[in-house]
Write a protein that holds these residues in place. Structure first.
Motif, PDB file in Angstrom:
ATOM      1  N   ALA A  29     -35.085 -86.655 -52.812  1.00 39.67           N
ATOM      2  CA  ALA A  29     -34.490 -86.117 -53.926  1.00 39.67           C
ATOM      3  C   ALA A  29     -35.482 -85.224 -54.539  1.00 39.67           C
ATOM      4  O   ALA A  29     -34.635 -84.648 -54.992  1.00 39.67           O
ATOM      5  N   ARG A  30     -36.767 -85.263 -54.176  1.00 39.35           N
ATOM      6  CA  ARG A  30     -37.231 -84.074 -54.872  1.00 39.35           C
ATOM      7  C   ARG A  30     -37.227 -83.074 -54.318  1.00 39.35           C
ATOM      8  O   ARG A  30     -37.828 -81.602 -55.025  1.00 39.35           O
ATOM      9  N   LEU A  31     -36.657 -82.400 -52.838  1.00 36.62           N
ATOM     10  CA  LEU A  31     -36.674 -81.544 -52.351  1.00 36.62           C
ATOM     11  C   LEU A  31     -35.090 -80.760 -52.920  1.00 36.62           C
ATOM     12  O   LEU A  31     -34.316 -81.840 -52.253  1.00 36.62           O
ATOM     13  N   GLU A  32     -35.129 -79.968 -53.157  1.00 37.30           N
ATOM     14  CA  GLU A  32     -34.018 -78.091 -53.832  1.00 37.30           C
ATOM     15  C   GLU A  32     -33.520 -78.290 -52.636  1.00 37.30           C
ATOM     16  O   GLU A  32     -32.396 -77.780 -52.760  1.00 37.30           O
ATOM     17  N   ARG A  33     -34.210 -77.340 -52.002  1.00 38.58           N
ATOM     18  CA  ARG A  33     -33.332 -76.319 -51.074  1.00 38.58           C
ATOM     19  C   ARG A  33     -32.996 -76.821 -49.769  1.00 38.58           C
ATOM     20  O   ARG A  33     -34.047 -78.262 -48.951  1.00 38.58           O
TER      21      ARG A  33
END
Length: 427
Positions: A32-36
């Motif tokens: 969930a913390r990965l944006e791309r």
């Protein structure tokens, strides 16, 4: 030496594999913390377990696939809520998604909320009936330019997908007022409706719609030649607090009565397109400018031949948040209208001004625009006989570095950046 290494290993304790240490919920928190999207795809390359989690957590999917591949995708991406199978207009010769594909989608993507089928020419009423029966949680459907569709299939969608909030049907020329009546009965939460080019829609249809859909935020009935003041006024009255975007391009039956209705009721209006509504005149536009002074951002009124300096002056001196304005071919407008830019007591936010084919605007008027519109990004001066690039240079006018100024070219040319302002799509 061997004893020392053995003792060191005993002190450190046994090594633990990360897959044994982290639970699925903890791995989901990392994901969930990965944006791309690239980072999320890399996450899935670690091992099969991480790939399974990454696939199940995916919410959006854009693809072009047949039934067999769609079944595999539905099994792998079980959490998808947004599915984009649209085609570009340049691929319009290719049918794209077919009714067989829609059967797989309805059975495999049961929690789907958003479906885009724009330009999928192979879809028919049979496929729409399948969607209406199978995707009862659907909230957004775009079937623009799916020209085989009629009231029969789309009424099934309206009756089966009662949570529908966004419905785009531009270019579906076979639909009639019967569909709007079905939407009114079943889709009371509808907020966004695109009907551009659906020229069988009449004022009666808009009145039907207003009876049940009372929270419309975005309505596009451009090029619906049977729409007039009665239908627009009814929508304005019912959706007074919610309506933010209204597009009436080339609705030549729309006149001052519609604009007065908007001024009386819709004080949150942000985007208004009335290009080609030639019966609209200064009195109603002045009323709108005063009523929507704190909301109006984008106004397109090209080819409104009765618009003159009075209403434009009122717009420029009162609408403090106005960002995009199209007055193309309004040949009664003169330089005098732009003097109002310095009278409002606020700095203009105007970024786009289209003034092509305005016969009475001169270099003096352009100088006034540049003086007060420091945020200008696009200035269209094509076919203005009294304004040329050379004339502006001789007058010493300084255009901002970030401003694109268009002096030449066909009036049919469009600019994607400019068009975006007049789209008025909700975020």
């Amino acid at each position: 030496m061997a004893r020392r290494e053995s003792a060191k290993r005993e002190e450190e304790g046994p090594k633990v594999c990360i897959n044994e240490a982290l639970t699925d919920d903890e791995l989901r928190a990392v994901l969930a913390r990965l944006e791309r999207e690239e980072e999320k795809d890399t996450f899935g390359l670690v091992c099969k377990r991480w790939l399974r989690l990454q696939s199940s957590e995916r919410r959006r999917l854009r693809a072009r696939a047949g039934p067999a591949m769609l079944r595999r995708m539905a099994h792998r991406f079980s959490g998808v809520v947004e599915l984009d199978l649209s085609q570009s207009a340049s691929r319009s010769f290719y049918p794209g998604v077919t009714d067989s594909d829609l059967s797989v989608i309805a059975a495999g993507f049961r929690i789907l909320r958003v479906l885009n089928l724009q330009n999928c020419k192979g879809v028919t009423d049979s496929g729409m009936i399948i969607l209406g029966n199978g995707l009862q949680m659907l909230q957004s459907l775009d079937i623009s330019h799916c020209r085989k569709l009629t009231d029969k299939g789309l009424t099934a969608v309206a009756l089966g997908c009662c949570s529908l909030r966004r419905f785009h049907l531009a270019g579906c020329k076979s639909i009639t007022d019967d569909l709007l009546q079905a939407l009114s009965r079943s889709c009371s939460h509808l907020e966004e409706l695109g009907l551009a080019g659906c020229n069988n829609i009449t004022d009666s249809g808009l009145s039907f719609l207003a009876n049940g859909c009372r929270y419309i935020k975005y309505l596009d009935v451009s090029k619906c030649s049977k729409i007039g003041d009665v239908g627009v006024s009814r929508i304005a009255e019912v959706s007074s607090s919610s309506l933010k975007t209204l597009k009436l391009l080339d609705c030549y039956k729309v006149g001052d009565k519609s604009i007065f209705s908007l001024a009386n009721s819709c004080h949150n209006l942000e985007t208004l397109v009335i290009g080609g509504c030639r019966d609209v005149s200064d009195g109603s536009m002045k009323s709108l400018a005063l009523a929507c002074a704190n909301s109006l951002k984008n106004l397109r009124m090209d080819w409104c031949l009765n618009i003159a300096d009075l209403s434009l002056s009122c717009l420029l001196s009162n609408c403090r948040y106005l960002m995009a304005l199209d007055i193309g071919c309004c040949d009664k407008i003169t330089d005098s209208a732009f003097q109002a830019l310095g009278m409002g007591g606020f700095e203009s936010d105007l970024k786009v001004l289209k003034a092509s084919n305005c016969l009475r605007i001169t270099v003096t008027g352009v100088g006034t625009i540049l003086q007060y519109c420091k945020s200008m990004e696009y200035l269209d001066l094509r076919s203005c006989p009294n304004v040329t690039r050379l004339g502006c240079e001789q007058a010493g006018l300084q255009f901002p570095e970030h401003c694109k100024t268009n002096f030449e070219g066909s009036l049919s040319e469009s600019n994607a950046m400019v068009d975006m302002f007049f789209e008025g799509k909700p975020e």
